[in-house]
Design a protein around this motif. Structure first.
Motif, mmCIF file in Angstrom:
data_model
loop_
_atom_site.group_PDB
_atom_site.id
_atom_site.type_symbol
_atom_site.label_atom_id
_atom_site.label_comp_id
_atom_site.label_asym_id
_atom_site.label_seq_id
_atom_site.Cartn_x
_atom_site.Cartn_y
_atom_site.Cartn_z
ATOM 1 N N CYS A 96 0.805 -1.235 0.000
ATOM 2 C CA CYS A 96 0.000 0.000 0.000
ATOM 3 C C CYS A 96 0.833 1.279 0.000
ATOM 4 N N HIS A 97 2.069 1.202 0.524
ATOM 5 C CA HIS A 97 2.916 2.391 0.631
ATOM 6 C C HIS A 97 2.221 3.515 1.395
ATOM 7 N N SER A 98 1.292 3.152 2.270
ATOM 8 C CA SER A 98 0.649 4.184 3.087
ATOM 9 C C SER A 98 0.355 3.708 4.504
ATOM 10 N N CYS A 99 0.718 2.470 4.847
ATOM 11 C CA CYS A 99 0.452 1.969 6.210
ATOM 12 C C CYS A 99 1.681 2.206 7.098
ATOM 13 N N CYS A 102 4.736 0.197 5.906
ATOM 14 C CA CYS A 102 5.333 0.752 4.690
ATOM 15 C C CYS A 102 6.044 2.070 4.969
ATOM 16 N N CYS A 111 3.770 -5.363 4.905
ATOM 17 C CA CYS A 111 2.544 -4.598 4.669
ATOM 18 C C CYS A 111 1.350 -5.554 4.746
ATOM 19 N N PRO A 112 0.369 -5.262 5.591
ATOM 20 C CA PRO A 112 -0.766 -6.192 5.714
ATOM 21 C C PRO A 112 -1.676 -6.208 4.495
HETATM 22 ZN ZN LIG Z 1 1.477 -0.996 3.536
#
Ligand SMILES: [Zn+2]
Ligand SMILES: [Zn+2]
Length: 362
Positions: A96-99, A102, A111-112
């Protein structure tokens, strides 16, 4: 692969027909040229991984031809792919590059949100595995063009390429290091080659059977030892004799056996590094002495889970280097039709085969 809940089917794959998918915008249909059978597929067959949405189409690393593209798919340089291009793709999707993992931990392999073709995508998600004539490349799947790299060469490494490259990066191999690789399966063999290419002074390998150790030498191992023929004490002496009594600077565990993790600690010099990459499934516990094996040794032990785009990209790029290509081109390939994948799984499980490929064309 129907899933281990149905015991009578747990150890068998079956052929099924599916309609071709409607393509979403910026997706593609890949006609599979080659896929592979790896140790993970054996674990999948036996139900040893968690979070697998059976039934699944196995095969997580594949190469093929973009048969249809809807919209635009670009490589990391922004160059659009065209129908007819030969490509491979990163099996990991939806990182996701946003959690928190990440962005804060910078550990995107944890990353889940991530899904993996052939492992955590199932039939309910579409044509998402390589043991098939076609794979549906969903929007956001990262492809790499295979110009200059023969499909056979790439698949000789297959999924072991990004996995072992990641492990060797985690090991932080320094020029002149003595690297000990435990295990001579595909990940071990590729770890030997990457360690050498990264500047190891010497690479040792403890594995089995002898045929695989022959390939370990071809991949760059300077000295090999068959663990099935020697006790732990003899194996330890073998390492110490080659390292001025200290142990390896770096040990990379690629075995799948929990006991090998303790051995990796004991075979490594004080202040050295151990990378554990061979425990992809839960094979149980091992014990060690925290004082003798870890604290007093001032040991640095690192787990290594999965791979991200960078490992995949660098691994493919390395095969454009003739010196690297020469190593992986020595590996023996065995080809299996879609109707023979159960035999391929048995061959991989037995350790008889170096690399088993699936050739889906009728
Ligand atoms: Zn992530
Ligand atoms: Zn694999």
């Amino acid at each position: 692969m129907p899933g281990p809940d149905k015991l009578e089917q747990a150890r068998a794959c079956e052929l099924r027909e599916f309609p071709l998918p409607e393509l979403e915008v910026d997706s593609a249909l890949l006609r599979v040229e080659l896929s592979e059978v790896c140790g993970t597929d054996v674990h999948l067959r036996d139900g040893r991984l968690t979070g697998v949405p059976y039934p699944i189409i196995p095969g997580h690393v594949s190469v093929g031809t973009l048969e249809r593209i809807r919209g635009t798919i670009c490589d990391v340089n922004g160059r659009p792919f065209a129908e007819g291009d030969r490509v491979t793709f990163l099996d990991v999707h939806l990182t996701c590059h946003s959690c928190w993992y990440c962005l804060v931990a910078k550990a995107s392999t944890r990353c889940p949100k991530r899904k993996v073709y052939g492992i955590t995508y199932g039939i309910a998600d579409g044509l998402t595995g390589g043991w098939a004539e076609y794979i549906y490349l969903k929007p956001g799947v990262r492809c790499i063009g295979m110009d200059g790299i023969a499909s056979d060469l790439y698949m000789a490494g297959g999924c072991s390429l990004p996995t072992s490259l990641h492990a060797v990066e985690r090991a932080d191999v320094q020029f002149g290091d003595t690297v000990l690789v435990l295990g001579s399966g595909p990940v071990g063999l590729s770890a030997i080659a990457f360690s050498m290419l990264r500047g190891a002074g010497r690479v040792l390998c403890i594995g089995a059977p002898d045929e695989r150790l022959t390939y370990a030498c071809r991949m760059g191992a300077d000295d090999v030892f068959n663990f099935t023929e020697h006790t732990l004490t003899v194996r330890s002496d073998w390492v110490l004799q080659r390292t001025d009594g200290r142990g390896a600077d770096v040990t990379i565990e690629c075995t799948g056996s929990p006991a090998a993790v303790t051995e990796a600690m004991r075979f490594t010099r004080d202040g050295g590094r151990v990378v554990v990459v061979g425990q992809y499934t839960d094979h149980g516990v091992t014990s060690f002495n925290p004082h003798l094996d870890l604290n007093r040794k001032h040991l640095d032990i690192r787990g290594c889970w999965g791979s991200d785009y960078s490992h995949f990209h660098r691994a493919v790029d390395m095969l454009r280097n003739p010196r690297a290509a020469a190593l992986w081109s020595t590996l023996k390939l065995e080809r299996y039709a879609l109707t023979k994948v159960n035999e391929a799984l048995a061959a991989v499980e037995s350790g008889r085969t170096i690399k088993a490929l699936v050739v889906p064309t009728r």
